[in-house]
Design a protein around this motif. Sequence first.
Motif: not given
Length: 160
Positions: A63-70, A72-78
């Motif tokens: 999640a911290p890498f935010q290289r793709n939509p998956y 980014r979406s997990k970090l946003d959800a956290e």
Amino acid sequence: MDRHQIQSSPSYRRACFVAASVKFDKKYCDQTLNINKDGTQRLIHLAKALDIKKIHFISTAYAPFQRNPYERSKLDAEKLIISSGLSYNIYRLGVIVGERKSCSINCFNGFYGYAMVPYFLSQTLRKNNSSGKLPIKVPCCFTSTINIVPVDWVVLQLVS
């Protein structure tokens, strides 16, 4: 089961969010955000409505890498969970794969989508009696790592 039964049962004091779209492609961005981020927001609203005090959330170590939509979406959800006011545990797992004994999975996406490319290429070369060299070697950095965990282990850890 109705709301009163859920609220009065000690068995329903926690919620687990284990659903996810693991599609990395930008063309699936809306679907991934809907399931991962918006789904988390819906779970938070449901937990509050049912007076559930704690959320267990399956995220990704990436999640911290935010290289793709998956990712980014997990970090946003956290971030949604952290700011929800509810008690929570966030589990940043590596790549979740099939269960240990049978290795069975229900779809070929995420990690399996990438892992299948060399397999299908080698099958095509064998089928066509190609003069291509087999086995196929995939160059990797010797210091690279991947954290793979079987799904049944994940479930056992969550319920223990």
